[in-house]
Each structure stands twice: as structure tokens, then as C-alpha cells.
Design a protein around this motif. Structure first.
Motif, PDB file in Angstrom:
ATOM      1  N   THR A 145       0.858  -1.183   0.000  1.00 34.78           N
ATOM      2  CA  THR A 145       0.000   0.000   0.000  1.00 34.78           C
ATOM      3  C   THR A 145       0.893   1.231   0.000  1.00 34.78           C
ATOM      4  N   SER A 160       0.960   5.258   0.280  1.00 36.67           N
ATOM      5  CA  SER A 160       0.145   6.403   0.656  1.00 36.67           C
ATOM      6  C   SER A 160       0.705   7.653   0.011  1.00 36.67           C
ATOM      7  N   GLU A 198      -2.834  12.683   2.624  1.00 41.55           N
ATOM      8  CA  GLU A 198      -4.064  12.606   3.387  1.00 41.55           C
ATOM      9  C   GLU A 198      -5.168  13.352   2.667  1.00 41.55           C
ATOM     10  N   GLY A 250     -11.091   7.951   7.017  1.00 40.27           N
ATOM     11  CA  GLY A 250     -10.099   6.968   6.599  1.00 40.27           C
ATOM     12  C   GLY A 250      -9.843   6.972   5.109  1.00 40.27           C
ATOM     13  N   ALA A 251     -10.036   8.110   4.472  1.00 38.18           N
ATOM     14  CA  ALA A 251      -9.801   8.166   3.032  1.00 38.18           C
ATOM     15  C   ALA A 251      -8.580   9.018   2.763  1.00 38.18           C
ATOM     16  N   SER A 252      -7.592   8.431   2.144  1.00 35.94           N
ATOM     17  CA  SER A 252      -6.463   9.222   1.695  1.00 35.94           C
ATOM     18  C   SER A 252      -6.126   8.756   0.302  1.00 35.94           C
ATOM     19  N   GLU A 309      -4.348   6.755  -1.415  1.00 38.17           N
ATOM     20  CA  GLU A 309      -3.437   5.636  -1.278  1.00 38.17           C
ATOM     21  C   GLU A 309      -3.700   4.613  -2.357  1.00 38.17           C
ATOM     22  N   GLY A 336      -6.658   2.328  -3.001  1.00 40.83           N
ATOM     23  CA  GLY A 336      -6.423   1.573  -1.779  1.00 40.83           C
ATOM     24  C   GLY A 336      -7.557   1.682  -0.787  1.00 40.83           C
ATOM     25  N   ASN A 337      -8.573   2.472  -1.170  1.00 45.59           N
ATOM     26  CA  ASN A 337      -9.727   2.553  -0.280  1.00 45.59           C
ATOM     27  C   ASN A 337     -10.956   2.832  -1.108  1.00 45.59           C
ATOM     28  N   TYR A 338     -12.114   2.640  -0.518  1.00 41.01           N
ATOM     29  CA  TYR A 338     -13.358   2.776  -1.264  1.00 41.01           C
ATOM     30  C   TYR A 338     -13.585   4.197  -1.747  1.00 41.01           C
ATOM     31  N   THR A 384     -14.091   3.137   8.804  1.00 44.71           N
ATOM     32  CA  THR A 384     -13.059   3.564   7.866  1.00 44.71           C
ATOM     33  C   THR A 384     -13.430   3.044   6.497  1.00 44.71           C
ATOM     34  N   SER A 410     -10.801   2.361   4.178  1.00 47.95           N
ATOM     35  CA  SER A 410      -9.621   1.799   3.519  1.00 47.95           C
ATOM     36  C   SER A 410      -9.748   0.283   3.445  1.00 47.95           C
TER      37      SER A 410
END
Lengths: 627, 178, 100
Positions: free
Chosen positions: A62, A64, A67, A73-75, A77, A133-135, A193, A195
Motif C-alpha cells: 500500500t 500512501s 491525506e 479513513g480516506a487518503s 493511497e 487503496g480505499n473505497y 473507515t 480503507s
């Protein structure tokens, strides 16, 4: 190289930005080559970065970037694991070939640069989606590809049909997005979160069956919109208004697979909800056979391929719904190869026939366009599922996995088998109508083979359609091992391992394919009067299929019309009378007050003097009274 | 008879004169008569200032106000030739009515204040008058004027200059007439 | 010893007469004179109050008021002259252009 994964997104994005501002100063083919180089570069980066996974034993990474919204929890990434790598390779690889093809196809168009700007932007958006890396970032890419789809479908915006189709695509997608967003909100509510790492690791502890089902179904709604499943598929046939490279890239190989990708990625969630999985698979199967039946009767070459795409996507949903994630992603890959090939080949035909798309006015093009004919034959056989071409291996794995799952899935397996037969039939029909027999075209058409810049991608894709399936045969499950790290902790449904069952299932699939192709060829190699009568003999069924079961009409009457009435009522009654009335009323009130107060301004100093002194008196009284 | 008596007599005479002058200003039809009435009031007020031990103020009042300002007034009255009489008819509707109401309100208020018994003319009044402290000789007035209030003093000097310049600009004859 | 209240009452009466005069007369110059009347009433008040409070600042204030009143008269009369030259009238009722 994994540290530079962001280049995969950055290169096409940079291409898009550059072409946006400077495209008009760059001469015609150069802008196309620049765009192709950008996405080709992304392919190279992905390939190099995927090597550790191919060698085996590498861990997902992952990365990153910065931010974005820490509270949820969303960055920015990126997740680089085998699944993402595979998707990136397919998108950039097939994408590069299509970019090159488009240089020839869009030659002479006055907005040539804009086309490649949008194509590159699309590539960047799709890569954002698959590398997310996250929704939240996935959703960002999701929405962006929707936007690019709108821009590209409506590329020839002066055509009202194209503009309408672009709007339709966007709006129908939006409906799916609504469900998707609610699903994401539920994910956030349960896990706190968005992610992937955060969600999937804790899926076992935090997720109840009910919540998992809800999330699974809502994600399905979004996936159905993006991947054109029932009931949100109606935009895809209309999307054929866009230039053919767009249809190839977006509506065959990449964007429409986003729904499948999301479900595969969310496998840890579907692990806990057999109900949602069954629904996914059933929707897929139903869509597959529904769309295949429509494709049988279409006259427009692109519409056949559009409905074929919907049908094949149904197959992919059938796979992931049966937890055969590897099979589903495998079919995604092979489908990208041969469907892009078929679309580009169709583009080649349309281009040489001066934008004629009606198959009844083609025929005998084999002699004029041998290379196109040959490559399209490869693509057709791959789609039909004839071994050892790519389509056979992936389709067969899906069917076998469904069969192995048992229960309700038996029924779905049967539907899949029938659909495979129909698929073989309609694609054979397409090839024969276009390339075989006596010419039926108009006098002013001068068909010719397309230039090398267009035929070379066809050859490349044909090659991939032949060998692409060999990455995951029952003799050597290469892809499955490759994707293992992405599906840790998830039960993957596999095809039966005993050779007898496998052999019988394979034989059935091959039989369906061969029968379908054979029937198609036999029916249509005869002169036109014969096959017209053949089609008529299926009336009224044939007519229903040709009209796509009248679904668009139905939506129009039940949804669009009431919506329009509501909008008119709101605009002309509520807005005009109530809102405008209130606002104007305030204005009138103010004016009335002004009229009432105006007589105070007599213009005479002495009147004003009286008011002065009265005021002064009040002040004095007040001061004295308050001590 | 004593000092007290003298003061009271002077007060009464001066008060009557002042009021008479004021009424003349308001009621006389000829503006020249009004000017003369004002003059009378000014002298009366100067007298009352002297009685209250403010000789400098009285002197300045007579010199500046009665001497210069009133002369100016008379000049202007003569200059623009409005020594004609003014009619008694009131052109503005209901103006007299409103003024009457206003005057009535004021008188009512004054009566009410006086009768309420709680009304005090100068709330911060000292119990006894210190003759020396309030003796307005030149030296005594000059002291706060040039120490505490020197800024205001200079500002008024500036004000006078500006007023003079402004008046010249406003009233000058325009030379260019075709 | 005359009580300070008498002085104040006289001043108030002068003030009221000046105010009413200003409202009732049409001639600009007479109105101006009524304003001067009011200023004088204020002067009287200040002197009396200053005396009652043993404060010399009352007289200082009167001094300043005298100066300002002089300046004001100068400018005011200049304005009246200018207006008269334009319109040949000294009646304030003619100056009603701000009506409306």
C-alpha cells in the motif's frame, strides 16, 4: 519500481492535461502518438512492477500519497497487489493498442486532439479506480470514468442522438451510484473507515450477516449500473453512438468491468453473505441470456457487440456470484482481448464502408479486407468458446465452477450453457453476414483494407485472443496462483478437479459452441432471401428480440414520462407561482411600504425641523426619566 | 437690601428683556425688527453672565456676537433686500398644528418634571458656591483654555480660517458672464 | 442669591421660543436668528451649571461655542446669499427639491 506505481496514473493524466492545453498546437497524428506513448509508458511501469508478483512470494503493497479525508479513513493511497496489477496491465495494454488504432480511425476529425485528451483522461481515471487503496478513491475513479464515458459517447455532440445517449449513460449510472454510495456509507458505519486494509482485516469481527447482505446488495446496485446488468443495462447499446474505439475501450474492455472488479475486490465482505452472492450470480445469469437473445436479432453490427458485452458481463457476474473470483477476473481479461478485437474490427469495417453499420448492407467483405476478416474470425471463435482460444478456457472455468457449487447454481449453469450456445450463434451470424457471400453494399461504398496503424492492433489482439487463455488452464492454474495474495482468507470456488467431471463439462461447453457456430454459419451462408425467411420463421419472437423486449419503451413510459411531468409541475407551478410569487411579493411589499412612507419627504426644511425637535424631545424625556 | 437683592432684581429685569427680545425675533414681520430683538436678547444674556461672575464671556459675547455677528446679519438683510414684510399665511398644511402639538408636549413634560418633585436642575451641584473657583476673570479662564483645551483652541482657530475661506468661495461673484 | 433653577428655566424658555420660531418662520434669515437664540440659551445654561458645580469649564465651553457660532454664521449667511442670487428668494419653502 513499486515506489513509482503512481506513475501509472500520472502518465496518462499528464498526457491528458498536456493535450488539453497544447493539443491544438500539435499536428494531427502526433497528439495521438503522444497519448499512446503516455499509456504505453504506464503499461511498461505496470509490467515491471508486476514482476515480483509473477515470480511469486511478493506481498501486496500500500502506497500512501497524501491525506485526503482522515476523518473517514480516506487518503490518496494506492494498493498494489496481484489483482490490481492484472487490472492495470489489461487496462494499459489493451488501452495502448486501442489508442494506436484510434490514430487511424479518427484521422481527419476536427477535434482529433480533444479525443485523445479524453481517452487519456479516461485511462487515468480507470487506473485510479483499479489502483485505489480505499473505497473513497475507488469511488473517485468510478465517478471520473463515468464522466469520461459521457464525454466520449457524446464526442460528436452535434448529433442529437449522441448527446442523448451520453446523458442516458450518465443518468443510469447515477442511479447505480446512489446504491453504491449507500453501500459505502454502510461500510463506514460498520467499520469506521473506508480503507481496504481496515475493512477487510476486520471483516470477520465486525460484520453481521444482515449488514453484509445489505452492503453486498447495494454494491451490486452500483456494479449493475456501471457494468450494464439488469435492470440498468439500457445505456450501453445507446452508447454505441460514440466512436468505435471508445466502444472498444470503455464499453467492452475496461469501464464496464469496474463492477466486476468491485465485487471481486470486496470478496471478504461477500464471504459473509451467501444471499447477496446468489443474487449477484442470478442477476448475471439472467442478464447473460436476456442480452444474448437480443443480440441474435440485431442488424447493426455495433449493437450486436454491445449486447454481447452485456451478456458476457453477465457471465462474469455469474462467476463472482459463485465465489469463483479467479474465473471471473480471468474471463474479464480474455473478454477484454477478444471483445476489443471484435469492436476494433467492426470499426475497421465501418471506417472502410464510410460509416455504414447495417449488416444487411454488408457482405463479401472478406475479399476486400482479408486481414480484418481473419482477425475478426479469431475474435469470433474466441467469443464463441472454441478451444484452444482464450474464450473457451475462461468461459468453461466459470461454468465448471458454477456446476461445482451446486444447489441453485445448477440452474444457473444450465442458463449459462444455453447462453453459450446463443453466443456462438450470433457471433457466427455476424461474421458470415459481414464477410461472407455476395456483396450487398450500396454503389457509393468503396470498402478497402484499413491502414497498418489500424490493422496492427488487430493482429496483436488476435494473438492475445489465441494465447491469452493459456495462463489459467486446468493443466496449469497460473492465474490462480498469481492472484492468491489478493484473496487471502477468502474461499474461492474452484472448478471440479477430477478429470471425468471436468471432461464432461468441457465437452458440453464445446458442443454448445460448435453447434452454435455451425448453425449460424449454415443459416446465413445462404442467399439473403433464405435467411430472411429463416428469421421470419421465428416471429413474433424475432421481432421482440430485435426490439430488445421493448425495455427502453417501458422505462420511458413508467419512469421518464412521470419524471418529466413532475419536473414540469415543479417548474411551472411551484417555481413560477409559489417561489416567484413569494419573491415578487416581497418586492411589491417593499415598494408598497416605500409608497406609504414617501409623503414624509416633503422637501420642506420646516417639516423636517418638527421631526428633529420631536426626536430631541423624546431623547431628553428618556434621559431625564432614567435618571 | 443687599447683594442678594441686587442680584435678584438684575435677574428679573434681564430675564424680561431677554424674553421680550426672543418673542420679537419670532413674531416680528420685518426682519430688521427681528434682528433688533435678537440684539436685545444678546445684551440681556451678557448681563446675566456678568452677574454670574463670567465677565470675559460677557465681554466676548458683546464684542463678537452683538458686535460682529449681528452686524453681519444686518448687512446681509440689507444686501439681499428682504427687508420686506412676510405674510402671516402659512403655506405648509398642518405645520402650525404639529408645532402646537410639539410645544404642548414640551410644556407638559416640563410641568410634569417640575411637579414630580424629584427633578433636579443640576444633579452634580455642589452644596455651596465657591466664589473664587467660579470667578471668570481673564486669567482664570485662560488657564484651562491654554492647558487642558489647547488642542480644541487651535482647532477652532483653524475652523475660523476655513469658515472665512469657505464664505469667500461661496459668495464670490462669477466674473465670466457672456 | 438667585437659585440656579431660575437661570435654567429662563434658558429653557429661550430655547423653546427659538425652536418654535425656527419652525414657524419662512424667512431664512429669521430662521437663522432663531438658531442663534437657541445657542444663546445653551450658553446661559452652561454658565449657570458651571457656577453651580464650582467648575470653570462651563465658561470655557461657552467660549468655544461662541467661536463656532461665529464661524457658522459666516458660512450660513454666505450660503443664503448664494441661494438668493440663484433664485431671488429667501423663503425656505421654495427650496423643496428634495421632495419625494
Amino acid at each position: 519500481m513499486t515506489d513509482f506505481i503512481w506513475l501509472v496514473i500520472a502518465l496518462p493524466l499528464a498526457g491528458a492535461v498536456f493535450l488539453h492545453f497544447f493539443g491544438r498546437y500539435v499536428k494531427e497524428p502526433l497528439s495521438g502518438w503522444l497519448a499512446s506513448a503516455a499509456i504505453g509508458g504506464a503499461f511498461v511501469v505496470s509490467a515491471v512492477a508486476a514482476v515480483p508478483f509473477i515470480q511469486g512470494g511478493a506481498e501486496p503493497v500500500t502506497i500512501s500519497l497524501w491525506e485526503w479525508m482522515p476523518a473517514i479513513g480516506a487518503s490518496f493511497e494506492l494498493l498494489w497487489d496481484p489483482l490490481a496489477a492484472l487490472m492495470a496491465l489489461v487496462v494499459t495494454g489493451v488501452g495502448t493498442l486501442i489508442h494506436v488504432f484510434a490514430i487511424g480511425y479518427m484521422h481527419g476529425d476536427e477535434r482529433f486532439h480533444r479525443f485523445f485528451t479524453n481517452l487519456n483522461l479516461f485511462a487515468a481515471s480507470m487506473l485510479t479506480l483499479v489502483l485505489a487503496g480505499n473505497y473513497a478513491m475507488l469511488f473517485l475513479g468510478w465517478e471520473l470514468v463515468g464522466l469520461c464515458s459521457y464525454l466520449l459517447i457524446g464526442f460528436w455532440y452535434t448529433r442529437t442522438t449522441a448527446a442523448a445517449a451520453a446523458k442516458k449513460a450518465f443518468i443510469v449510472n447515477r442511479i447505480g451510484d446512489f446504491g453504491f454510495m449507500i453501500g459505502l456509507m454502510l461500510v463506514f458505519t460498520v467499520f469506521g473507515t473506508l480503507s481496504f486494509a481496515g475493512v477487510f482485516e476486520r471483516a470477520a469481527e465486525e460484520l453481521t450477516g444482515g449488514m453484509a447482505t445489505a452492503i453486498g446488495l447495494l454494491l451490486l446496485v452500483g456494479a449493475a449500473g456501471k457494468s450494464a446488468q439488469i435492470p440498468l443495462y439500457v445505456w450501453l447499446p445507446d452508447a454505441m453512438e460514440g466512436p468505435t474505439p471508445v466502444s472498444a475501450l470503455i464499453h467492452a474492455a475496461t469501464m464496464v468491468t469496474a463492477g466486476v472488479y468491485v465485487i471481486a475486490r470486496s470478496a471478504p465482505i461477500y464471504e459473509f453473505t451467501p444471499v447477496a452472492s446468489i443474487v449477484v450470480a442470478s442477476v448475471g445469469a439472467l442478464t447473460a441470456i436476456w442480452a444474448a437473445s437480443i443480440a441474435l436479432a440485431q442488424r447493426d453490427i455495433k449493437k450486436v457487440l454491445a449486447y454481447s458485452t452485456i451478456s458476457q458481463l453477465g457471465f462474469m457476474f455469474l462467476a463472482v456470484g459463485a465465489r469463483a473470483y479467479v474465473a471471473g477476473v480471468f474471463h474479464l481479461m480474455t473478454h477484454a482481448f477478444f471483445k476489443a478485437l471484435l469492436f476494433l474490427g467492426a470499426g475497421s469495417v465501418i471506417h472502410s464502408m464510410s460509416d455504414e453499420q447495417d449488416m444487411h448492407r454488408m457482405g463479401g467483405l472478406m475479399r476486400k479486407m482479408p486481414l480484418t476478416a481473419a482477425t475478426m474470425a479469431v475474435g469470433a471463435l474466441a467469443l464463441a468458446g472454441i478451444p484452444p482460444l482464450a474464450g473457451f478456457w475462461s468461459k468453461d472455468e466459470i461454468l465448471a465452477a458454477d456446476f461445482a457449487r451446486g444447489g441453485w447454481y445448477y440452474f444457473l449453469w444450465i442458463i449459462g450453457l444455453v447462453t453459450a450456445l446463443l453466443t456462438a450463434f450470433y457471433i457466427a451470424r455476424l461474421w458470415v453476414l459481414v464477410f461472407y457471400g455476395e456483396p450487398r453494399w450500396q454503389e457509393d461504398a468503396h470498402p478497402h483494407e484499413s491502414p497498418r496503424v489500424m490493422t496492427l492492433p488487430l493482429v496483436a489482439l488476435a494473438f492475445l485472443s489465441v494465447v491469452g487463455g493459456l495462463v489459467n488452464t486446468p493443466f496449469r492454474l497460473g492465474l490462480e496462483h498469481f492472484l492468491e495474495p489478493s484473496f487471502e482468507g477468502v474461499h474461492i470456488q474452484e472448478a471440479p478437479t477430477d478429470w471425468l467431471t471436468l471432461g464432461i463439462l468441457a465437452a458440453l461447453s464445446i458442443l454448445a459452441a460448435v453447434v452454435g457456430v455451425g448453425a449460424g454459419v449454415l443459416a446465413y451462408k445462404r442467399p439473403p432471401e433464405r435467411w430472411r425467411r429463416f428469421e421470419e420463421s421465428f416471429e413474433p419472437l424475432w421481432g421482440t428480440w430485435e426490439l430488445a423486449y421493448g425495455v427502453d419503451d417501458l422505462y420511458g413510459r413508467t419512469l421518464v414520462l412521470p419524471g418529466r411531468r413532475l419536473a414540469e409541475a415543479a417548474a411551472f407551478s411551484v417555481d413560477a407561482k409559489v417561489v416567484d410569487g413569494a419573491v415578487n411579493g416581497v418586492g411589491r411589499l417593499v415598494r408598497g411600504a416605500g409608497d406609504w412612507a414617501r409623503p414624509l419627504q416633503t422637501g420642506f426644511v420646516r417639516n423636517y425641523g418638527v421631526l428633529f425637535l420631536a426626536g430631541a424631545l423624546v431623547v431628553v424625556v428618556w434621559l431625564v426619566a432614567s435618571g | 437690601m443687599g447683594k442678594r437683592m441686587v442680584e435678584t432684581v438684575i435677574f428679573v429685569v434681564a430675564a424680561v428683556a431677554a424674553l421680550a427680545g426672543a418673542v420679537t425675533v419670532v413674531l416680528a414681520r420685518n426682519p430688521i425688527y427681528s434682528a433688533v430683538g435678537l440684539l436685545g436678547t444678546l445684551f440681556s444674556v451678557a448681563t446675566l453672565s456678568v452677574v454670574q461672575l463670567a465677565p470675559l464671556v460677557a465681554a466676548v459675547q458683546v464684542i463678537v456676537y452683538a458686535g460682529a455677528v449681528m452686524t453681519l446679519f444686518l448687512f446681509v438683510i440689507m444686501l439681499i433686500g428682504v427687508d420686506k414684510e412676510e405674510t402671516r399665511v402659512e403655506p405648509l398644511p398642518r405645520q402650525r398644528m404639529w408645532v402646537g402639538i410639539l410645544a404642548g408636549a414640551v410644556i407638559l413634560f416640563a410641568a410634569g418634571a417640575a411637579l414630580s418633585g424629584e427633578f433636579v436642575w443640576v444633579p452634580a451641584a455642589a452644596t455651596a458656591i465657591d466664589q473664587d473657583a467660579t470667578n471668570g476673570t481673564i486669567q482664570a479662564v485662560a488657564e484651562p483654555l491654554f492647558t487642558d483645551w489647547v488642542l480644541a483652541f487651535e482647532a477652532t482657530a483653524l475652523l475660523l480660517t476655513i469658515a472665512a475661506a469657505g464664505a469667500v468661495v461661496l459668495a464670490q461673484f462669477k466674473r465670466k458672464r457672456a | 442669591m438667585v437659585p440656579v433653577g431660575w437661570y435654567m428655566a429662563l434658558a429653557a424658555a429661550l430655547f423653546l421660543i427659538g425652536a418654535l420660531g425656527m419652525l414657524l418662520r419662512r424667512n431664512a434669515l429669521v430662521m437663522f436668528m432663531c438658531i442663534e437664540l437657541m445657542l444663546n440659551a445653551v450658553n446661559l445654561t452652561l454658565i449657570s451649571a458651571g457656577r453651580a458645580m464650582n467648575d470653570l469649564n462651563g465658561q470655557v465651553a461657552v467660549f468655544f461655542i461662541l467661536v463656532v457660532a461665529a464661524a457658522e454664521v459666516v458660512v450660513g449667511l454666505a450660503i443664503i446669499v448664494a441661494i438668493f442670487r440663484r433664485r431671488a428668494t429667501a423663503s425656505v419653502d421654495e427650496l423643496s427639491e428634495l421632495r419625494g
